[in-house]
Design an enzyme around this catalytic site. Structure first.
Site, PDB file in Angstrom:
ATOM      1  CG  ASP A  39      -1.668   1.257   1.461  1.00 38.93           C
ATOM      2  OD1 ASP A  39      -1.901   1.984   0.484  1.00 38.93           O
ATOM      3  OD2 ASP A  39      -2.031   1.533   2.624  1.00 38.93           O
ATOM      4  CG  ASP A 214     -11.689 -15.051 -13.489  1.00 41.58           C
ATOM      5  OD1 ASP A 214     -11.082 -15.645 -12.584  1.00 41.58           O
ATOM      6  OD2 ASP A 214     -12.890 -14.746 -13.422  1.00 41.58           O
ATOM      7  CD  GLU A 277      -9.820 -19.454 -12.449  1.00 44.89           C
ATOM      8  OE1 GLU A 277     -10.071 -19.655 -11.247  1.00 44.89           O
ATOM      9  OE2 GLU A 277     -10.602 -18.842 -13.199  1.00 44.89           O
TER      10      GLU A 277
END
Length: 551
Positions: A39, A214, A277
């Site tokens: 972050d 995906d 995937e």
């Protein structure tokens, strides 16, 4: 709104390596779960600038490429896998300029970058779905069953639990194999095909080196959307062909994308790849996704799910290599990712077994994927409070507590995933004695355990016994030794519970038992997950260990 770069310039070239255009056949690729990596702005959520600032760490780790999970504009109903705009960066993660700088920095460091693309579904905030007429052309809508259409069109269940259908205020139903906020696209619509080809070209022009697809097995549904006939359907994924997954029609889409990728690569002097995937019931069906005219890689979930037993591991390895070899593709090995329990916990046996499994994976022929934090030996976090969890399956699987006299069936929906994926998504510990362990200047979106101080990057760096240094050494050897990566492998006779195989110039032994075993020393130890003892030509292989031997 789709973003534009303020100062567009030619896309950066990917780094050239001595493997040339076949780099992906034995690459080690590191998965960055963006919101949990680093972050930069103190909001407790990882971002693209945070990733960029930590890229030297990944270069020094020894990986070849980085896979970034979705950072696109999204309401974050499913961690960014609900995309509202595929050409914009969500402000949570930065800007398109940040993505551009990240790509250039990675290439300057010799790293390639693969990004996620999500073609099975979008967010319900996507402009197409927000337009009622467009939605019914480009998503899967059906009338309901029953006298008033009050029942779902079929018995399909969401992967996240509950029905895979939601009724609209018009009375019809739309399909969502995941969360209701993730409506499934209708791949019979030509506009859907054209849009995703345009999205790919957009990111290729920005400089990405490939796409992880995906739910690559999910875009095409069986004609007529037939009932399955029973519940708990999510438990069948990867074990049998279902009418909503692994339909043969998906391969035409992947062939189109392969032509796009090859054509782009030829025009720009680089090779860009597609990674599936894909959950398939057998290695043979998985191999269909990596035929010469389809995608370059497919995650080997059969290996990920194999138990820590010598016979079971050998069977999966043999079947996987045979299936991919039959189509001329490499096998792609993986032990952990953002959707499964970390293998330090999942395999049982603790850190020793996890370290051994990693050395086994890195010694096998083909490519390998690492999930962020596994190089630190991070375990699954199993005690997250309910109030901090964000996995949509967690909430869909848990209705309010039933009355004391209610039947057991009312205790909650158990048809989908268990909803505990947050445990592998806890932000990384980089340095320091207490949370957030250098993750960023603020806190972290999921709480980190108080006992992770010994697992930070800073704490492990330079300690030869640490898991981080084991990974660094293994990846360095894998680059230097010509017998590792893509190439031949031959099994060697070994005692029950032990795997042994040759790679050119090297022998790998794996003791899957929880006790030490005597074994004739086959050569000089190069690297061991647990220290191995050698005396007078005899070695003692510790339980749950893997050793690489120079021969």
């Amino acid at each position: 709104m789709t973003q534009e770069l303020t100062s567009p310039s030619p896309a950066p070239r990917a780094p050239e390596t001595d493997r040339g255009s076949r780099w992906w056949r034995d690459a080690v690729i590191y998965q960055v779960y963006v919101r949990s990596f680093a972050d930069s702005d103190g909001d407790g959520i990882g971002d693209l600038r945070g990733v960029r600032e930590r890229l030297p760490y990944l270069r020094d780790l020894g990986v070849d490429a980085v896979w970034l999970t979705p950072f696109y504009e999204s309401p974050q109903a499913d961690g960014g896998y609900d995309v509202a705009d595929y050409r914009a960066v969500d402000p949570l993660f930065g800007s398109l300029q940040d993505a551009d700088i990240l790509l250039r920095t990675a290439h300057d460091l010799g790293l390639r970058v693969i990004v996620d693309i999500v073609p099975n579904h979008t967010s319900d905030r996507h402009p197409w779905f927000q337009d009622p007429e467009l939605a019914r052309q480009r998503y899967v809508f059906r009338p309901g069953k029953g006298p008033g259409g009050e029942l779902p069109p079929n018995d399909w269940e969401s992967v996240f639990g509950g029905p895979a259908w939601t009724r609209t205020d018009r009375g019809d139903w739309y399909l969502h194999l995941f969360a209701p906020e993730q409506p499934d696209l209708n791949w019979d619509a030509p506009e859907v095909h054209a849009e995703f080809e345009a999205i790919m070209r957009f990111w290729l022009d920005l400089g990405v080196d490939g796409f992880r697809i995906d739910v690559a097995h999910g875009m095409i549904k069986a004609p007529g959307l037939p009932d399955i006939g029973h519940g708990r359907q999510a438990q069948l994924i990867g074990t049998q062909v279902l009418p909503f997954f692994d339909q043969d029609g998906v391969h035409a889409i992947h062939r189109t994308w392969r032509r796009l990728l090859d054509g782009y690569g030829e025009a720009h002097g680089k090779q860009v790849i597609g990674v599936a995937e894909a959950w398939a019931p057998t290695p043979e069906r998985l191999a269909l996704y990596v035929r010469p005219d389809e995608l370059h890689q497919a995650f080997n979930f059969q290996f990920l799910n194999a138990p820590w037993q010598a016979g079971a591991l050998r069977a999966v390895i043999d079947a996987s290599i045979a299936a991919t070899a039959s189509v001329g593709a490499p096998t792609t090995w993986v032990l952990s990712n953002h959707d499964v329990v970390r293998h330090t916990t999942r395999l049982g046996g603790g850190l020793d077994r996890a370290r051994a499994a990693t050395l086994l994976m890195l010694a096998l022929p083909g490519s390998a994927y690492l999930y962020q934090g596994e190089e630190l030996g991070l375990p699954e976090v199993t005690d997250l409070p309910d109030e901090v969890r964000q996995d949509p399956a967690f909430f869909r699987g848990r209705r309010p507590a039933p009355a004391a006299d209610a039947p057991a069936a009312d205790a909650g929906d158990t048809s989908g995933q268990d909803g505990f994926r947050d445990g592998c998504r806890v932000p990384l510990p980089w340095s320091g004695e207490r949370p957030p362990y250098g993750f960023g200047p603020g806190g972290s979106w999921l709480p980190q355990p108080a006992d992770w101080r010994a697992l930070t990057v800073a704490a492990q760096t330079g300690d030869p016994a640490s898991t981080l240094e084991l990974y660094r050494t293994a990846l360095s050897l894998r680059r230097r030794l010509p017998g590792l990566g893509d190439g031949p492998m031959t099994w060697v006779s070994a005692p029950d519970g032990v795997l042994a195989f040759h790679r050119p110039g090297l022998l790998c032994t794996v003791n899957t038992l929880n006790r030490d075993l005597a074994f004739p020393a086959p050569g000089t130890p190069l690297l061991a997950s647990t220290p191995v003892t050698v005396n007078d030509g005899s070695a003692v292989l510790p339980g749950d260990s893997c050793t690489w031997w120079a021969i």
